[in-house]
Write an enzyme that holds these catalytic residues in place. Structure first.
Site, PDB file in Angstrom:
ATOM      1  N   PRO A 197     -14.541   8.581   5.412  1.00 40.82           N
ATOM      2  CA  PRO A 197     -14.066   9.747   6.020  1.00 40.82           C
ATOM      3  C   PRO A 197     -14.125  10.724   4.602  1.00 40.82           C
ATOM      4  O   PRO A 197     -12.735  10.318   4.529  1.00 40.82           O
ATOM      5  CB  PRO A 197     -14.138   9.786   7.092  1.00 40.82           C
ATOM      6  CG  PRO A 197     -13.481   8.525   7.173  1.00 40.82           C
ATOM      7  CD  PRO A 197     -13.441   7.590   6.583  1.00 40.82           C
ATOM      8  N   ASP A 370     -10.637   9.371   0.701  1.00 40.81           N
ATOM      9  CA  ASP A 370     -10.811   8.535   1.517  1.00 40.81           C
ATOM     10  C   ASP A 370     -10.029   9.212   2.888  1.00 40.81           C
ATOM     11  O   ASP A 370      -8.727   9.536   2.717  1.00 40.81           O
ATOM     12  CB  ASP A 370     -11.023   6.675   1.802  1.00 40.81           C
ATOM     13  CG  ASP A 370     -11.050   6.017   3.094  1.00 40.81           C
ATOM     14  OD1 ASP A 370     -10.656   7.214   3.955  1.00 40.81           O
ATOM     15  OD2 ASP A 370     -11.381   5.042   2.679  1.00 40.81           O
ATOM     16  N   HIS A 371     -10.631   9.632   3.824  1.00 39.04           N
ATOM     17  CA  HIS A 371      -9.526  10.137   4.461  1.00 39.04           C
ATOM     18  C   HIS A 371      -7.766   9.939   5.229  1.00 39.04           C
ATOM     19  O   HIS A 371      -7.008   9.995   6.240  1.00 39.04           O
ATOM     20  CB  HIS A 371     -10.154  11.387   5.341  1.00 39.04           C
ATOM     21  CG  HIS A 371      -9.166  12.892   5.887  1.00 39.04           C
ATOM     22  ND1 HIS A 371      -7.325  12.856   6.136  1.00 39.04           N
ATOM     23  CD2 HIS A 371      -9.216  13.949   6.567  1.00 39.04           C
ATOM     24  CE1 HIS A 371      -7.305  14.087   6.272  1.00 39.04           C
ATOM     25  NE2 HIS A 371      -8.649  15.486   6.292  1.00 39.04           N
ATOM     26  N   ARG A 372      -8.683   8.563   6.081  1.00 40.97           N
ATOM     27  CA  ARG A 372      -8.056   7.667   6.154  1.00 40.97           C
ATOM     28  C   ARG A 372      -6.756   6.891   5.876  1.00 40.97           C
ATOM     29  O   ARG A 372      -6.045   6.610   6.469  1.00 40.97           O
ATOM     30  CB  ARG A 372      -9.006   5.973   6.763  1.00 40.97           C
ATOM     31  CG  ARG A 372      -9.825   5.871   7.515  1.00 40.97           C
ATOM     32  CD  ARG A 372     -11.348   5.067   7.591  1.00 40.97           C
ATOM     33  NE  ARG A 372     -11.554   5.127   6.638  1.00 40.97           N
ATOM     34  CZ  ARG A 372     -12.222   3.272   5.978  1.00 40.97           C
ATOM     35  NH1 ARG A 372     -12.631   2.729   7.142  1.00 40.97           N
ATOM     36  NH2 ARG A 372     -12.228   3.262   4.609  1.00 40.97           N
ATOM     37  N   ILE A 373      -6.866   7.084   5.065  1.00 38.07           N
ATOM     38  CA  ILE A 373      -5.774   7.214   3.860  1.00 38.07           C
ATOM     39  C   ILE A 373      -5.394   7.972   3.541  1.00 38.07           C
ATOM     40  O   ILE A 373      -3.489   8.184   2.642  1.00 38.07           O
ATOM     41  CB  ILE A 373      -5.797   5.862   2.360  1.00 38.07           C
ATOM     42  CG1 ILE A 373      -6.975   4.889   3.136  1.00 38.07           C
ATOM     43  CG2 ILE A 373      -4.999   5.204   1.451  1.00 38.07           C
ATOM     44  CD1 ILE A 373      -7.520   3.845   1.464  1.00 38.07           C
TER      45      ILE A 373
END
Lengths: 395, 361
Positions: A197, A370-373
């Site tokens: 994402p 990376d929006h997870r990070i």
């Protein structure tokens, strides 16, 4: 001088053909014995074929993407005079039965009265299954194998005959087979957008100091493109924000923060987009970054970089619209990295300095992360730091 | 090597040579008795066989060989093991032991005739004390044990080296051979080249626990060593061979290494293993490592290194030239020629039928 034609051998025990991925030589070029000629992809592997002879490349018989049958001409080489005697082709073994140069020819057995009735069709069980799956009546297929046996190729040829399913052109469509670099890019990009994402942020920076430093460098005899300055600034910003230099480990729900900063450099080549990797960039001075990145880019364009110089990146830089009207774009992350930075072209733009609109050199930067990070706030801080680094360059 | 761990047993004949991590100790090294020339010879042999291996792969890619199985990365085992044996000791190899045969003196071009379809057994095993390459997995292990028992019955002091890969240890033949050797104390050294992969099956999907530990169950010692250390392999095989020669029975050596190339020329390892795994093992390259150590000791200089590289290059070219100049035997002779000393009538008829079915040759 004698011309000799090297035919595609059976590279993997019973293969019938291979797809040409890329040439590593050009017509008119010189080769030694074992100089890499080309890469081909068989049903089993992608392999590099080294030249069997020394001499000059006379003709390349296939283009990338084309399929070459085992035993068909691949390349014609004019032997170097000294090497001529030993270059006479001997008995080649890797061609399977029935190839033109195998040296052994089977005597034609009693005429192959192939497949007269469907009850007397000669075909292996898997070929029968294949025909069934394709809805073909084997009785209508002419066998080309020993004793009139119907082979897989016969069935596939029959299935793709005009009456069935043309595979190359229909109603003005053209089909381009996807191999080699195109295929690798497709896989990597699909992996990126389907597993990461990602969001993008944009900024414009004032490149006056960068351009001044370049001018000063030029005056003292070391011309440099803006790229080394970009890389150096990215490395500095990454040191302040190490999360930008990380990977998401799907299998363990962990973030892997990488110690070395290995900067991937996206390079547009005639073959497609390649990303050579500048290793341990955090340990390099600006001039070393300039020298090494220039070599990598040159190697990528020439197609001479080994795979280990095109892998292991931890963050990627790319550029958008180096010339022309395009200002910026939304780069796609190169998995498994966390961040990609795209630089636009540096050109004069109106900027507000101390309340006045003045013309200054500037360029767009965009980052995808990376929006997870990384959340938006952190991405903004990183991008701000990057702009700060670029605007504080001193000559 | 942190990933090499072993159990040191009280009866382990190699206990004094290796650290618990499987590395040859300084004490062990000093007991090898190798002078500078012998140390350089080990280096030379590793370079020679690696270059020949690369040339064989090139020949396969050029249609000159039907198939090739590289041993890239496993040179320390090939060279260390053969150097540790007497020339009268026997070797029963698997299919990847080209380097071992080459060091034993078998002409490499002759060896390649097998992969060119020109011969079935290109050398006389009795001349080189080197059995034919075994293509089926683990079949050579019972042969080695039987042959070793034969040596004892003949009251000879020959011992037998049985080599195989990690995948072979999953085979029934292997178990039977190990059991037999243990019960009858056969003068045999079992050398497992654990290169991490049985074609595309990783060791973790092949073997639970350690391969070396299995020896205990058969009643003899097992040791796990760093297979990328040529001196370590030399020491281990030497000690195990001495033990076997003295009638104390077999020993299992698990030499941990890595298959840097594909399983064979028909295989694509990028489909099942990662670049990072390869890179990690590249850093443990047996030749680079040994060369660094020799340089550090002042045992080798740049000139010698260059001369050895040149010699390896010439040897590879000579191998290519000799192989590609070899005549193709008539197919009838190649297939039927060496089956019977007195061929029976039906067999001769079959040969005639076969030959008459061919046109030209």
């Amino acid at each position: 001088m004698a011309d000799q034609t090297f035919r595609l051998p059976d590279l993997g025990e019973g293969l019938t053909d291979a797809q040409l991925v890329a040439w590593r030589v050009e017509e008119g070029g010189r080769v030694e014995v074992n100089t890499p000629l080309c890469e081909v992809e068989t049903a089993k592997a992608v392999v590099v074929i080294p030249s069997p002879w020394a001499g000059t490349i006379q003709k390349l018989h296939a283009r990338p993407g084309e399929s070459v049958a085992v035993g068909e001409p691949l390349v014609t080489i004019t032997a170097a005079e000294a090497a001529q005697a030993e270059a006479t082709p001997g008995t080649l073994v890797g061609y399977g039965p029935g190839a033109p140069e195998s040296g052994i020819r089977r005597k034609a057995r009693s005429a192959p009265a192939a497949a007269e009735s469907s009850g007397d069709v000669r075909a292996a069980p898997f070929v029968r299954q294949l025909a069934k799956d394709m809805g073909l009546d084997l009785a209508q297929v002419t066998g080309s194998g020993p004793g009139g046996r119907i082979t897989r190729a016969d069935v596939e040829a029959a299935a793709s005959s005009p009456a069935a399913a043309p595979s190359t052109s229909i109603d003005g469509e053209r089909r381009i087979s996807v191999v080699g670099i195109r295929k690798a890019i497709a896989k990597q990009m699909l992996r990126s957008v389907s597993t990461i994402p990602q969001f993008t942020e944009f900024a414009v920076f004032d490149a006056s100091k960068l351009m001044a430093a370049r001018e000063e460098g030029k005056a003292s005899g070391r011309s440099m493109t803006p790229l080394p300055y970009f890389i150096a600034a990215v490395v500095k910003a990454v040191r302040a924000y190490p999360l930008m230099n990380s990977s998401w480990d799907e299998s363990r729900d962990e973030i892997i923060v990488k110690q070395p900063v290995n900067v991937g450099i996206a390079v547009n080549t005639s073959q497609g987009l390649l990303v050579p990797v500048l290793r341990d960039a955090e340990q390099l001075e600006l001039t070393a970054i300039a020298e090494k990145s220039a070599l990598l880019i040159e190697g990528a364009r020439a197609g001479t970089l080994p795979p280990n110089q095109m892998s292991g990146g931890t963050i990627t830089v790319t550029n958008v619209g180096a010339s022309g009207p395009v200002e910026t774009g939304t780069p796609i992350i190169n998995p498994p990295e966390c961040c990609v930075v795209a630089f636009g072209a540096i050109k004069p733009r109106p900027m507000v300095v101390q309340g006045q609109v003045v013309a200054r050199s500037g360029a767009w930067i965009s980052i995808s992360v990376d929006h997870r990070i990384v959340d938006g706030a952190l991405a903004t801080e990183f991008l701000t730091a990057l702009v700060f680094e670029l605007e504080s360059i001193s000559a | 090597m942190a990933d090499v761990v072993r159990v040191v047993a009280a009866d382990d004949p190699l206990r004094d040579l290796f650290s618990p991590a499987g590395e040859l100790t300084a004490e062990g090294r000093s007991r090898l008795g190798l002078d500078a020339a012998a140390l350089r010879e080990l280096y030379r042999n590793m370079v020679l066989i690696r270059r020949a291996d690369q040339e064989a792969l090139n020949l396969q890619r050029q249609g000159e060989l039907g198939l090739w199985g590289q041993f890239l990365g496993q040179e320390a085992i090939h060279v260390g093991a053969i150097a540790a044996l007497r020339t009268t000791d026997w070797v029963f190899p698997s299919y990847r032991e080209f380097g071992m045969a080459m060091i034993r003196g078998v002409d490499p071009a002759d060896m390649l005739t097998m992969f060119r379809g020109l011969s079935h057994g290109p050398w006389d095993p009795r001349k080189y004390h080197f059995a034919p390459l075994a293509i089926p997995v683990a079949t050579q292990v019972p042969h080695a044990v039987g042959f070793a028992l034969g040596c004892r019955l003949k009251h000879s002091d020959e011992v037998v080296l049985s080599t195989f890969g990690d995948g072979a240890t999953s085979e029934g033949d292997w178990h039977e051979a190990m059991n037999f050797a243990g019960v009858f104390k056969a003068p045999v050294v079992f050398l497992c080249q654990n290169n991490g992969w049985a074609i595309s099956v990783p060791l973790s999907r092949q073997t639970a626990g350690s391969i070396a530990d299995r020896a205990r169950g058969y009643g003899f010692p097992g040791i796990r060593i760093d297979g990328n250390d040529v001196l370590g392999v030399y020491a281990a095989v030497m000690a195990a061979a001495d033990r076997a020669r003295q009638g104390e029975g077999p020993c299992l050596i698990e030499a941990v290494t890595y298959r840097m190339g594909a399983h064979t020329s028909s295989d694509d390892p990028t489909r099942y293993r990662t670049e990072s795994e390869l890179e990690a093992w590249n850093a443990k390259d047996p030749i680079a490592r040994y060369r660094a150590w020799l340089e550090q000791q002042g045992t080798i200089d740049e000139g010698t290194v260059a001369a050895i590289a040149d010699a390896a290059e010439s040897a590879a070219q000579a191998m290519r030239a000799r192989l590609t100049a070899m005549p193709t035997p008539p197919p009838g002779e190649a297939i039927f020629g060496r089956v019977y000393s007195n061929p029976p009538e039906p067999f001769l008829r079959e040969r005639e039928e076969f030959e008459s079915s061919l046109e030209g040759s």
